[in-house]
Write a protein that holds these residues in place. Sequence first.
Motif, mmCIF file in Angstrom:
data_model
loop_
_atom_site.group_PDB
_atom_site.id
_atom_site.type_symbol
_atom_site.label_atom_id
_atom_site.label_comp_id
_atom_site.label_asym_id
_atom_site.label_seq_id
_atom_site.Cartn_x
_atom_site.Cartn_y
_atom_site.Cartn_z
ATOM 1 N N GLU A 356 63.322 -100.263 -43.021
ATOM 2 C CA GLU A 356 63.809 -99.189 -42.151
ATOM 3 C C GLU A 356 62.833 -98.944 -41.002
ATOM 4 O O GLU A 356 63.242 -98.733 -39.852
ATOM 5 N N TRP A 358 60.835 -101.115 -39.706
ATOM 6 C CA TRP A 358 60.967 -102.256 -38.786
ATOM 7 C C TRP A 358 62.211 -102.096 -37.906
ATOM 8 O O TRP A 358 62.170 -102.340 -36.691
ATOM 9 N N ARG A 359 63.340 -101.686 -38.508
ATOM 10 C CA ARG A 359 64.585 -101.541 -37.749
ATOM 11 C C ARG A 359 64.444 -100.451 -36.682
ATOM 12 O O ARG A 359 64.855 -100.637 -35.532
ATOM 13 N N SER A 362 62.473 -101.589 -33.716
ATOM 14 C CA SER A 362 63.145 -102.548 -32.839
ATOM 15 C C SER A 362 63.933 -101.849 -31.735
ATOM 16 O O SER A 362 64.206 -102.435 -30.682
ATOM 17 N N GLU A 365 70.302 -100.780 -33.316
ATOM 18 C CA GLU A 365 70.943 -100.384 -34.561
ATOM 19 C C GLU A 365 70.982 -101.541 -35.546
ATOM 20 O O GLU A 365 70.756 -101.359 -36.744
ATOM 21 N N LYS A 366 71.267 -102.751 -35.029
ATOM 22 C CA LYS A 366 71.315 -103.940 -35.877
ATOM 23 C C LYS A 366 70.535 -105.077 -35.204
ATOM 24 O O LYS A 366 71.098 -105.932 -34.535
ATOM 25 N N MET A 369 66.990 -110.429 -37.488
ATOM 26 C CA MET A 369 65.839 -110.578 -38.375
ATOM 27 C C MET A 369 65.443 -112.051 -38.453
ATOM 28 O O MET A 369 66.295 -112.934 -38.630
ATOM 29 N N ASN A 616 72.450 -103.946 -41.969
ATOM 30 C CA ASN A 616 71.577 -103.413 -40.927
ATOM 31 C C ASN A 616 71.042 -104.442 -39.941
ATOM 32 O O ASN A 616 70.212 -104.086 -39.088
ATOM 33 N N THR A 617 71.453 -105.673 -40.021
ATOM 34 C CA THR A 617 70.996 -106.684 -39.064
ATOM 35 C C THR A 617 72.197 -107.409 -38.467
ATOM 36 O O THR A 617 73.262 -107.491 -39.091
#
Length: 733
Positions: A356, A358-359, A362, A365-366, A369, A616-617
């Motif tokens: 989370e 890391w996201r 960035s 939202e997605k 990776m 999430n990616t």
Amino acid sequence: MKIINAFVNSFPIKLLLVHVKHNQFLLFYWLILFSIVDGRFGKALGIPFLFLDPIYMGEVGFWGFLIIGVALAGFSMAFNITSYILDGFRFPFLGTLPRPFSHYCLNNSLIPIAFLTFYVQRVIVFQDTVELYSGPQIVMGLLGLFTGIIFMLSFLFVYFSRTNRDIQKVMRSKTLRSSKGSQRVRHNAFKQLRKMRRSKVKVKYYFSLKLKHYSTRRYEKYYDRIAILGIFKQNQRNAIVIELLLLAVLVILGVFQSSPLFQIPAAASGIFLFTMIVMATGALSYWLRSWVVTAVIGLLLLFNVLSSAFNWGYQYPAYGLDYTGEKADYSLETIEAISGSEEIEASKAHWLKMLENWRLKSGEEKPRMTLIAVSGGGQRSALWTINVLQHVDSVMAGNLMNETVLISGASGGLVGAAFYRDLFWTDKNPQDKVHLEHMGKELLNPLIFSLLINDIFYKARKFKYGGQRYKRERGYEFENNLSENLEGMLDRPISAYQKAEFSGDIPALLVSPLITNDGRKLYISPQPVSFLNLRPNEQSIVQGVDFRSLLKDQQADSLRFLTALRMSATFPYITPTITLPTNPPIKIADAGISDNYGVVDALIFLNVFKDWILENTSEVVLLSIRDSEKNEELGPVGGENFLERFFSPIQSAYSSWDKVQTIKNDQFFELTKSRMGDHLKRVEFQYVSEEGLEERASLSWRLTELEKRNILKAIHKKKNQNILRSLSGAKRY
């Protein structure tokens, strides 16, 4: 016919025949040197290049070859001394000559001269072929070689000329010595004379120090057997003094080994080791005569029994761990306990928070990776990994590390990836080409030097790390020289990376060497990683051990990160096998034995966190960096001799191990992809040797300039360029 008879009965030929008959152990060391220089021994490990391209003080040139020359001259003299002590009595005429030992060395120089000629020829061919050295550079190197040889031989022969008596001096004092001799001395002398008569080798001609051909009857008027025996005894004593002097030189080198000035070329260290072995075996042969083989076998068996009974032998530590307190229990119960469901769930929760973080960092939202999996392969793989990462990062506008969540792998590749991560973390412009030069710097010389001069004998010096004291050995030298080459990078405890990894500032890096006791992986990370042992049911075996959980009471967080990387790159006999403070002690081996490409750990990570990743990616890219070609053409099968057929089953199993891992990794990847679909992609960079070169760079911690150039050019191969173009459309942040 006279010429043939003179040749066959000449002193040099008779000496050669005596070596073949009586001194096979001396010829064996020369055979190894010939094989190394010819490239038939240790080519895959780069051993021949240590002789053909010796590095000293960071460069190949006059001084490196000079040290090689000194070492070769010392080895040649040890060969002469040992054979003179063992076989000089077989040639009684030698005792009638002025300076008998010098005459012996001259006539015993067939093998040393043959090797020197062959060595010079191979150096010229190699350095001219690689096209990296000019004519003057080659000449300077050879000038250094001959300067070292002449210097060493001159020193030794001056010593012998000043201390050795010849027959004329002995005869002048014969009366005095006879009047003082006891009955026992005369009895021993006649006993030795009988042995000389039984073992005498007939020689008709010899070469004098003026390089002229003479009859052995030239000084027959001095042929007094008692006097001759005295000559040999006195010459032997002086030869032993030289042997002790050579041993003292090695001890001095060991004391000052931390200074770059005393870190001589690895080839010279190897020759010095051969010199010591020759002197030791020669001394045993002289003292024990025909009992030498039996005595050596007996001593080895005795040492083996005693070392087992009294637990002799040095256990190499992991720097930062506490070996003074109570040892951690290593048993099935402990393994099950630290890999239980509670520990697994706790580690999963920890990593979900990391993901989370890391996201959020960035800004998308997605985000996409990336997982990086690098292969082992010593300095070859380390340099190739950095080369690839720089090019990938360039086409991704410097966002590679931002996209990457996990780095896994083995050996040299993991060293290269860890270095690149540190450059990114410390804002050292990781795409700067100067970092390739840093990673390509030589590491093997101080490592081999410490092994041969320090580790084999006595480790006298100590150092402190993490509040603990350890002995300085080759593992320490390797880590410190690696740190110096990389401008002090990586020299931190593993705990120093915990916060940065958790917050998503840098990718997490997983070190996973092998535990030789039971074949499990040892997972080393500043984060809890018990989730890597996720099992379908309790009957499934635990495949790995969380390092920090196992050694929490032995200062696990203080482990030196360089030591962790070395544990993953434990090349047999070169870098020492580390023993951990557990009961029973567990030993650590190279991560490449289990998975040389780091793919398995990356895929386990994907399977454990599949649901979060899919939600999430935008996609997942498994970036695989191999130091070998994946689909190699099968070579032609030639005729096999008896020995090749005998060892073929073992050799075939060893050579196919790399391909076995590749096939299993691909199978695991396809199973994972079947669960994740098009969300998972894989790109593979492969190091393939430059056209015109027979083989890729050697598996070593020392690369020649030609090998470095070969590695750096491999990124321009068509397949690798196509992958770079496919990555150039990566999203910009």
